[in-house]
Design a protein around this motif. Structure first.
Motif, PDB file in Angstrom:
ATOM      1  N   VAL A  58       0.821  -1.185   0.141  1.00 32.95           N
ATOM      2  CA  VAL A  58       0.013   0.019   0.050  1.00 32.95           C
ATOM      3  C   VAL A  58       0.798   1.275  -0.141  1.00 32.95           C
ATOM      4  O   VAL A  58       1.946   1.407   0.630  1.00 32.95           O
ATOM      5  N   ASP A  59       0.512   2.276  -0.390  1.00 28.43           N
ATOM      6  CA  ASP A  59       1.127   3.772  -0.510  1.00 28.43           C
ATOM      7  C   ASP A  59       0.979   4.379   0.666  1.00 28.43           C
ATOM      8  O   ASP A  59      -0.035   5.169   0.895  1.00 28.43           O
ATOM      9  N   LEU A  60       1.875   4.172   1.686  1.00 25.67           N
ATOM     10  CA  LEU A  60       1.813   4.530   2.913  1.00 25.67           C
ATOM     11  C   LEU A  60       3.165   5.347   3.096  1.00 25.67           C
ATOM     12  O   LEU A  60       4.142   4.913   2.596  1.00 25.67           O
ATOM     13  N   PRO A  61       3.093   6.457   4.186  1.00 25.87           N
ATOM     14  CA  PRO A  61       4.551   6.827   4.566  1.00 25.87           C
ATOM     15  C   PRO A  61       5.421   6.046   4.794  1.00 25.87           C
ATOM     16  O   PRO A  61       5.161   4.899   5.407  1.00 25.87           O
ATOM     17  N   ASP A  62       6.671   6.004   4.527  1.00 27.49           N
ATOM     18  CA  ASP A  62       7.934   5.122   4.912  1.00 27.49           C
ATOM     19  C   ASP A  62       7.836   4.878   6.494  1.00 27.49           C
ATOM     20  O   ASP A  62       8.144   3.757   6.963  1.00 27.49           O
ATOM     21  N   ALA A  63       7.779   5.655   7.209  1.00 28.09           N
ATOM     22  CA  ALA A  63       7.513   5.902   8.695  1.00 28.09           C
ATOM     23  C   ALA A  63       6.608   4.690   9.280  1.00 28.09           C
ATOM     24  O   ALA A  63       6.874   4.033  10.178  1.00 28.09           O
ATOM     25  N   ILE A  64       5.555   4.534   8.545  1.00 31.61           N
ATOM     26  CA  ILE A  64       4.592   3.244   8.699  1.00 31.61           C
ATOM     27  C   ILE A  64       5.214   2.193   8.583  1.00 31.61           C
ATOM     28  O   ILE A  64       5.128   1.146   9.399  1.00 31.61           O
ATOM     29  N   TYR A  65       5.921   1.876   7.570  1.00 24.69           N
ATOM     30  CA  TYR A  65       6.414   0.901   7.021  1.00 24.69           C
ATOM     31  C   TYR A  65       7.564   0.482   7.938  1.00 24.69           C
ATOM     32  O   TYR A  65       7.610  -0.679   8.554  1.00 24.69           O
ATOM     33  N   GLU A  66       8.357   1.384   8.251  1.00 25.45           N
ATOM     34  CA  GLU A  66       9.476   1.294   9.283  1.00 25.45           C
ATOM     35  C   GLU A  66       8.825   0.801  10.656  1.00 25.45           C
ATOM     36  O   GLU A  66       9.622   0.071  11.077  1.00 25.45           O
ATOM     37  N   ALA A  67       8.047   1.614  11.004  1.00 28.63           N
ATOM     38  CA  ALA A  67       7.419   1.058  12.378  1.00 28.63           C
ATOM     39  C   ALA A  67       7.037  -0.441  12.264  1.00 28.63           C
ATOM     40  O   ALA A  67       7.249  -1.268  13.438  1.00 28.63           O
ATOM     41  N   ALA A  68       6.391  -0.787  11.262  1.00 31.84           N
ATOM     42  CA  ALA A  68       5.860  -2.141  11.218  1.00 31.84           C
ATOM     43  C   ALA A  68       6.874  -3.086  11.127  1.00 31.84           C
ATOM     44  O   ALA A  68       6.937  -4.278  11.636  1.00 31.84           O
ATOM     45  N   SER A  69       8.129  -2.646  10.415  1.00 32.04           N
ATOM     46  CA  SER A  69       9.297  -3.665  10.247  1.00 32.04           C
ATOM     47  C   SER A  69       9.899  -3.520  11.730  1.00 32.04           C
ATOM     48  O   SER A  69      10.489  -4.665  11.965  1.00 32.04           O
ATOM     49  N   ALA A  70       9.941  -2.620  12.476  1.00 34.32           N
ATOM     50  CA  ALA A  70      10.477  -2.795  13.826  1.00 34.32           C
ATOM     51  C   ALA A  70       9.821  -3.497  14.696  1.00 34.32           C
ATOM     52  O   ALA A  70      10.326  -4.520  15.504  1.00 34.32           O
ATOM     53  N   ASP A  89       8.027  -6.156  13.682  1.00 32.89           N
ATOM     54  CA  ASP A  89       8.380  -7.533  13.186  1.00 32.89           C
ATOM     55  C   ASP A  89       9.517  -7.912  13.778  1.00 32.89           C
ATOM     56  O   ASP A  89       9.503  -9.196  14.137  1.00 32.89           O
ATOM     57  N   ALA A  90      10.620  -7.019  14.042  1.00 34.97           N
ATOM     58  CA  ALA A  90      11.831  -7.573  14.464  1.00 34.97           C
ATOM     59  C   ALA A  90      11.547  -7.966  15.899  1.00 34.97           C
ATOM     60  O   ALA A  90      12.408  -9.021  16.428  1.00 34.97           O
ATOM     61  N   ILE A  91      10.867  -7.152  16.439  1.00 34.93           N
ATOM     62  CA  ILE A  91      10.651  -7.579  18.126  1.00 34.93           C
ATOM     63  C   ILE A  91       9.927  -8.512  18.071  1.00 34.93           C
ATOM     64  O   ILE A  91      10.521  -9.750  18.997  1.00 34.93           O
ATOM     65  N   PHE A  92       8.874  -8.988  17.379  1.00 33.39           N
ATOM     66  CA  PHE A  92       8.070 -10.498  17.456  1.00 33.39           C
ATOM     67  C   PHE A  92       8.867 -11.522  17.170  1.00 33.39           C
ATOM     68  O   PHE A  92       9.044 -12.804  17.723  1.00 33.39           O
ATOM     69  N   SER A  93       9.946 -11.328  16.088  1.00 32.41           N
ATOM     70  CA  SER A  93      10.735 -12.428  15.758  1.00 32.41           C
ATOM     71  C   SER A  93      11.797 -12.512  16.721  1.00 32.41           C
ATOM     72  O   SER A  93      12.091 -13.879  17.048  1.00 32.41           O
ATOM     73  N   GLY A  94      12.213 -11.574  17.412  1.00 33.40           N
ATOM     74  CA  GLY A  94      13.217 -11.648  18.465  1.00 33.40           C
ATOM     75  C   GLY A  94      12.764 -12.534  19.868  1.00 33.40           C
ATOM     76  O   GLY A  94      13.479 -13.195  20.135  1.00 33.40           O
ATOM     77  N   LEU A  95      11.458 -12.230  20.033  1.00 30.68           N
ATOM     78  CA  LEU A  95      10.707 -12.846  21.125  1.00 30.68           C
ATOM     79  C   LEU A  95      10.570 -14.297  20.615  1.00 30.68           C
ATOM     80  O   LEU A  95      10.875 -15.291  21.770  1.00 30.68           O
ATOM     81  N   ALA A  96      10.207 -14.901  19.429  1.00 32.85           N
ATOM     82  CA  ALA A  96      10.253 -16.121  19.106  1.00 32.85           C
ATOM     83  C   ALA A  96      11.521 -16.713  18.996  1.00 32.85           C
ATOM     84  O   ALA A  96      11.477 -18.026  19.516  1.00 32.85           O
TER      85      ALA A  96
END
Length: 109
Positions: free
Chosen positions: A60-72, A74-81
């Motif tokens: 979706v065409d969203l601001p980069d900040a939203i994608y970056e927040a989602a990616s961050a 994702d990294a937290i949940f992956s780290g917990l797993a």
């Protein structure tokens, strides 16, 4: 219309709670292998869900900040797993012959 910010706020709240609680759970001396496996399955599901969410946001065409927040997140949940998988492996060494349960069957819906 998808409310991306609301979804990310909910995921962020959950990530904060889990990031605070999971290290204490995994440090608990009486944590059983069964409980560790269940926590791993739960955290892996959250990590998978977050990965899918990142993919959806990327489409979706969203601001980069939203994608970056989602990616961050994702990294937290992956780290917990990964933390959970490490604890399961540690406990499995103490109980040889016990393996990760198979992945649950996908739910259609």
């Amino acid at each position: 219309m998808v409310q991306w910010l609301d979804i990310l706020r909910e995921k962020n709240d959950l990530a904060e709670q889990l990031s605070e609680k999971m290290p204490r759970f995994f440090a608990y001396p009486a944590l059983s292998l069964d409980h560790a496996m269940r926590l791993h399955i739960l955290l892996e599901k959250h990590a998978d869900d977050m990965e899918k969410l990142v993919e959806q946001i990327g489409e979706v065409d969203l601001p980069d900040a939203i994608y970056e927040a989602a990616s961050a997140l994702d990294a937290i949940f992956s780290g917990l797993a990964a933390m959970a998988a490490s604890k399961v492996a540690e406990l499995q060494k103490k109980q040889p012959g016990v393996e990760f349960p198979p992945d649950p069957a996908p739910v259609n819906g």
